[in-house]
Motif scaffolding. Structure first.
Motif, PDB file in Angstrom:
ATOM      1  N   TYR A  49     -23.064   4.753 -16.348  1.00 14.29           N
ATOM      2  CA  TYR A  49     -24.385   4.138 -16.365  1.00 14.29           C
ATOM      3  C   TYR A  49     -24.254   2.758 -16.995  1.00 14.29           C
ATOM      4  N   SER A  51     -26.072  -0.495 -18.313  1.00 12.16           N
ATOM      5  CA  SER A  51     -27.360  -1.036 -18.747  1.00 12.16           C
ATOM      6  C   SER A  51     -27.679  -2.311 -17.990  1.00 12.16           C
ATOM      7  N   ASP A 144     -29.261  -3.229 -13.306  1.00  7.91           N
ATOM      8  CA  ASP A 144     -28.538  -2.090 -13.867  1.00  7.91           C
ATOM      9  C   ASP A 144     -27.879  -1.332 -12.724  1.00  7.91           C
TER      10      ASP A 144
END
Length: 160
Positions: A49, A51, A144
């Protein structure tokens, strides 16, 4: 024979495609815009993931007044994170793009710049959200991403 069968099974397991990108024919073709309608992962691996990356350059987070320059930096930052995991843009499953005061001109710039990063298919699933402002004054874009890294399976030596 048993060793051959196990070896073949291992070979197929390593070659199994972990990521799938689909564009149903009844929907418009999103590939000129460098995204897919869907993406999925169906194997053991690691989700990464990322940001929201802005167009702020370096540790000082210097922001240009140019939307194009901020877009280039945001994409470069995404690639930097991917590189730290030893994966490529093609491993990105989903991106979200936030654009301040979105316009067709900004969309054109976004498409030109993302074409430089995603040169080949597959393209990630994507959502673009126009926003009135972002976290820091002067930020014009934030991106993102969610990427997938296939885990390499370590096999123990075959036993007789």
């Amino acid at each position: 024979m048993r060793h051959l069968l196990l070896s073949l099974c291992s070979l197929f397991a390593f070659n199994a495609k972990a990521q799938t990108f689909k564009n149903p024919e009844s929907l418009f073709d999103p590939t000129p815009y460098r995204f897919s309608h869907t993406s999925s992962v169906s194997t053991t691996g690691e989700l990464v993931y990322i940001s929201g990356q802005s167009g702020g350059l370096g540790k000082e987070h210097l922001l240009s007044n140019s939307f194009r320059e901020q877009t280039q930096v945001a994409l470069k930052n995404i690639v930097t994170v991917l590189d730290s995991y030893k994966i490529k843009p093609e491993n990105v499953m989903k991106i979200t793009i936030l654009i301040v005061d979105h316009s067709q001109e900004k969309l054109k710039i976004w498409n030109e710049e993302i074409n430089k990063v995603w040169k080949n298919k597959p393209f990630p699933a994507s959502t673009l959200i126009p926003v009135p402002r972002l976290a820091i004054d002067g930020m014009l874009i934030e991106v993102d991403a969610v990427a997938f890294k296939v885990k390499k399976i370590k096999h123990s030596p075959l036993r007789h």
